[in-house]
Design an enzyme around this catalytic site. Structure first.
Site, mmCIF file in Angstrom:
data_model
loop_
_atom_site.group_PDB
_atom_site.id
_atom_site.type_symbol
_atom_site.label_atom_id
_atom_site.label_comp_id
_atom_site.label_asym_id
_atom_site.label_seq_id
_atom_site.Cartn_x
_atom_site.Cartn_y
_atom_site.Cartn_z
ATOM 1 N N CYS B 135 14.808 -22.699 -20.919
ATOM 2 C CA CYS B 135 14.499 -24.485 -20.877
ATOM 3 C C CYS B 135 13.178 -24.744 -20.366
ATOM 4 O O CYS B 135 12.446 -24.886 -19.024
ATOM 5 C CB CYS B 135 15.639 -25.326 -20.694
ATOM 6 N N CYS B 138 12.657 -27.952 -18.504
ATOM 7 C CA CYS B 138 13.519 -28.390 -17.023
ATOM 8 C C CYS B 138 12.147 -27.432 -16.232
ATOM 9 O O CYS B 138 11.655 -27.762 -15.118
ATOM 10 C CB CYS B 138 14.431 -27.023 -16.993
ATOM 11 N N ASP B 139 11.433 -26.757 -16.358
ATOM 12 C CA ASP B 139 11.249 -25.388 -15.996
ATOM 13 C C ASP B 139 9.580 -25.039 -16.685
ATOM 14 O O ASP B 139 8.697 -24.454 -15.478
ATOM 15 C CB ASP B 139 12.243 -23.987 -15.915
#
Lengths: 112, 308
Positions: B135, B138-139
């Site tokens: 992701c 997200c990251d």
């Protein structure tokens, strides 16, 4: 956010988490993370149910980069369970409530 | 009609489940949608949906999910956060087992979607969350000024690699073929981005690192069989999806990759059970196709229920 969930900062981490008498669940999150928004409400619900046995905390990784850096967190949400100052369990990514419930029970010694 | 508690149970709350719920509620079916996390599904991690019509300024996946949820709720769709553990489709009234109860309905729409597929190479599991990621939204911010690898050649791999260049100083796109499968407009943007370098005809055979971080990946050229190490701080994996069918056991007919086989009316191998969206055996997995499937599935379910 629920009153049962403590906001943790880089400054308070040592006192509130590492030196806590109760086990501590820390939800590492950030406002830009979609899956974190899915986990947030689950943490609030669990805090209402298990708040007497385990301390619930959230740490915003944008405002507090030192703590996630120290634990090598490069993915959020990451949920770490601390017991007596060290990591007891770690859950990475958005997971259903049942999975977190099972991990909580394991940490507080009520395995199902 | 029936004597069960619901007319229709929708399993899964991504764009397909929410659209099925919208149509079913407007048909005045007593419908329940079960979602184990938050409604939205895979689009929750998308920072910009450029190919869903009606949003020329683009919209984030999270916002579209929020709007779809509100819209279905406006017409009375009941949504429950819960996890389906098991299903019993052997009777006319289908039973759905949840951790705390069993619920039933004559018709079921399965819209549980798909999850990112893993590479299944050494190091992938150990470094998950420590440099291995599925992701970018997200990251990605954890890889500020870093060098990262992105594995895959489809729309997701290319779009997310471009997104990663906002943070990383270098993104290697590793692809097993010598050309991309991604939509042409995404390819053009990737080729024009000087932070992106392509490594063709190559697969990742391992991910290595220290205690809490990734240092390198091992690559194998599929044409020459040569192997080499590539130093990276992170490895993002976008090599397609796998169906979320664990709860189904052997209840329905699946294709060889595990996706549910349906006809053009979204009927599965069991009468009264329908499927929509990414979970279905379909040539394209997009929000646009999921909502189309779901409208048909809800229509078919309504038709099925009224003719019982």
């Amino acid at each position: 956010m629920s009153d049962n969930v403590l906001i943790i900062t880089d400054t308070s981490f040592d006192t509130e988490v590492l030196k806590s008498e109760k086990p501590v669940l820390v939800d590492f999150w950030a406002p830009w993370c979609g899956p974190c928004k899915a986990v947030g409400p689950i943490i609030d619900e669990l805090a209402a149910a298990f708040g007497d046995k385990i301390k619930f905390a959230k740490c915003n990784v944008d405002d507090n980069p030192l703590t996630p850096g120290k634990y090598g967190i490069r993915s959020i949400p990451t949920i770490i369970f601390f017991k007596n100052g060290s990591i007891a369990e770690q859950v990475i990514g958005a997971v259903p409530k049942t999975k977190l419930e099972d991990t909580i029970k394991k940490v507080i010694g009520e395995s199902s | 009609m029936s004597n069960s508690e619901y007319d229709l149970i929708i399993i899964g709350g991504g764009p397909a489940g929410l659209t099925a719920g919208l149509y079913a509620s407007r048909s005045r079916l007593k419908a329940l949608m079960i979602e184990k996390l938050l409604p939205g599904g895979q689009i929750r991690v998308s920072d910009a949906l450029e190919n869903y019509p009606g949003f020329p300024e683009t919209i984030t996946g999270a916002e579209l999910a929020q709007r779809m949820t509100e819209q279905a709720g406006k017409f009375g769709l009941e949504i429950e956060t819960n996890e389906v553990l098991d299903v019993d489709f052997s009777q006319k009234i289908k039973k759905i087992s949840l951790p705390d109860k069993t619920i039933s309905a004559p018709a079921v729409i399965i819209a549980t979607g798909a999850s990112p597929r893993k590479l299944n190479v050494p190091g992938e599991e150990i470094f998950l969350g420590k440099g291995v990621s599925f992701c970018a939204t997200c990251d990605g911010p954890f890889f500020h000024n870093s060098v990262v690898a992105a594995v895959g050649g489809g729309d997701t791999a290319v779009q997310e690699s471009i997104f990663l260049t906002k943070f990383a100083k270098k993104v290697y796109v590793i692809h097993r073929r010598d050309e991309l499968r991604a939509t042409k407009i995404l390819q053009e943007r990737a080729f024009a981005n000087d932070k992106i370098e392509f490594i063709w005809d190559s697969v990742v055979t391992g991910i290595k690192g220290g205690l809490t971080n990734v240092d390198a990946i091992t690559l194998k050229n599929v044409k020459t069989s040569d192997t080499k190490n590539l130093n990276v701080d992170g490895c993002f994996i976008w090599v397609g999806t796998r169906p979320n069918i664990e709860f189904l056991k052997n209840a329905l007919e699946l294709d060889k990759n595990g996706f549910i086989i349906t006809d053009s009316h979204m009927r599965t191998s069991v009468a009264g059970v329908f499927a929509a969206g990414d979970i279905r055996n379909t040539p394209l997995r997009q929000v646009a196709t999921a909502v189309g499937d779901a409208a048909i599935a809800a229509f078919s379910a309504e038709h099925y229920i009224t003719n019982l």
